[in-house]
Write a protein that holds these residues in place. Structure first.
Motif, PDB file in Angstrom:
ATOM      1  N   ASN A 113      -5.637  12.633  -2.868  1.00  0.00           N
ATOM      2  CA  ASN A 113      -7.251  13.093  -3.182  1.00  0.00           C
ATOM      3  C   ASN A 113      -8.104  12.147  -3.923  1.00  0.00           C
ATOM      4  O   ASN A 113      -8.586  12.369  -4.741  1.00  0.00           O
ATOM      5  N   GLN A 166      -6.410   1.796  -2.990  1.00  0.00           N
ATOM      6  CA  GLN A 166      -5.162   0.847  -2.722  1.00  0.00           C
ATOM      7  C   GLN A 166      -5.601  -0.423  -2.787  1.00  0.00           C
ATOM      8  O   GLN A 166      -4.590  -1.372  -2.813  1.00  0.00           O
ATOM      9  N   LYS A 168     -10.615   6.286  -0.809  1.00  0.00           N
ATOM     10  CA  LYS A 168      -9.834   5.677   0.183  1.00  0.00           C
ATOM     11  C   LYS A 168      -9.610   4.008  -0.256  1.00  0.00           C
ATOM     12  O   LYS A 168      -8.508   3.757   0.262  1.00  0.00           O
ATOM     13  N   ASP A 169     -10.393   3.516  -0.936  1.00  0.00           N
ATOM     14  CA  ASP A 169     -10.268   2.071  -1.133  1.00  0.00           C
ATOM     15  C   ASP A 169      -9.447   1.854  -2.568  1.00  0.00           C
ATOM     16  O   ASP A 169      -9.342   0.658  -2.983  1.00  0.00           O
ATOM     17  N   ARG A 187       0.926  -1.020  -0.092  1.00  0.00           N
ATOM     18  CA  ARG A 187      -0.025  -0.167  -0.030  1.00  0.00           C
ATOM     19  C   ARG A 187       0.686   1.222   0.133  1.00  0.00           C
ATOM     20  O   ARG A 187       0.460   2.237  -0.605  1.00  0.00           O
TER      21      ARG A 187
END
Length: 308
Positions: free
Chosen positions: A117, A123, A120-121, A110
């Motif tokens: 920006n 990665q 969030k998911d 990760r």
């Protein structure tokens, strides 16, 4: 680790507890792992050596019990205590568990996906879970081919992808999946939501941080610019930010990706008209020459997965 020994020594200093200490050590010496270790090393350890190692044996038994119940007060959470021989004494070493090693590996992966920006998911996106549909098949195959070619030889120039499609068809997810696959192979990618970056660059002018921010982005080993054309660009963002990034990456032949709701032709028209309403077709054409050099345009279609 020293705290365990210090606590034991303090216990010994109190005569009233000497009996309790002896009972505790009898319990420690009855531990099956301790017995197995001492038996395996009986030719190397004298009774005196063992007695000098009581603090370490006590530490081992205490920490092993905590490890078995995943007690957070462990000396080294995630590490399993093991007895080792250190010349003529017993010592305790802490070995990382498979679970800890797997977690650290995932953290490292990760860490190679620098998402700025972005969702969030992003990665956690993966090529294996990318749904193959008729409108997304060409993009998936092109992504797979880029990954294969880049892993095979990362030193030569590889054209990135310019993914075109409406909202929610999976353009951004596919970028994340490419970055994830490459991260697992040890390569670092930077994913950047360009409209947000443009706002940051305008704010950076007053802080004298433009050059610093530009350097980090334009020199990224693999750069993925998301949502190009979502907002109208000022002449300065178009020429001194977007154009400079593209020029550097073209000269250095660095892999670059884009997602956009505009085709390349539509993006050129979009970039022609500035925020002030001025038409600058030659500057827009110059930008698009760099985009076309760096990427291959691929159309994507399908349902909007953001609303499903």
């Amino acid at each position: 680790m020293d705290d365990v020994g210090k606590n034991l020594n303090r216990l010994l200093d109190q005569k009233n507890f000497r009996t309790r200490f002896e009972e505790m050590m009898q319990e420690v010496l009855q531990d099956q792992d301790v017995r197995n270790f001492l038996d395996a090393n009986k030719e190397r350890l004298t009774q005196q050596d063992i007695e000098r190692s009581y603090a370490k044996l006590y530490e081992f038994v205490q920490e092993k019990r905590k490890f078995e119940v995943n007690d957070p007060s462990m000396i080294a959470p995630g590490y399993e205590p093991q007895l080792t021989l250190n010349y003529h004494s017993v010592d305790v070493t802490y070995i990382p568990t498979e679970e800890l090693l797997a977690r650290k590996k995932q953290e490292e992966i990760r860490g190679r996906i620098q998402a700025l920006n972005m969702p969030k998911d992003i990665q956690e996106a993966r090529i294996e879970t990318y749904e193959m549909t008729s409108g997304r098949g060409e993009a998936l195959m092109a992504a797979t081919e880029f990954i294969r070619a880049y892993k095979q030889n990362s030193k030569t120039f590889h054209k990135g992808l310019y993914l075109v499609g409406s909202f929610g068809v999976g353009k951004t997810y596919l970028l994340g999946a490419i970055a994830r696959d490459l991260a697992e192979a040890g390569f670092t990618s930077t994913l950047l939501h360009f409209p947000s970056f443009a706002v940051e660059m305008k704010q950076a002018i007053g802080k004298n941080q433009v050059s610093e921010k530009m350097e980090a982005i334009k020199k990224a080993p693999i750069l993925m610019l998301d949502d190009i054309g979502a907002d109208s660009m000022s002449s300065w963002i178009r020429d001194e930010v977007f154009g400079v990034i593209l020029q550097y990456r073209m000269q250095e032949q660095l892999p670059t990706f884009f997602t956009s709701n505009f085709s390349m032709l539509e993006l050129e028209q979009h970039l022609t008209v500035t925020q002030r309403g001025e038409e600058e077709p030659l500057k827009a054409k110059r930008i698009m020459e760099r985009v076309r050099y760096l990427t291959k345009e691929i159309q994507m279609a399908g349902r909007n997965r953001r609303n499903s």
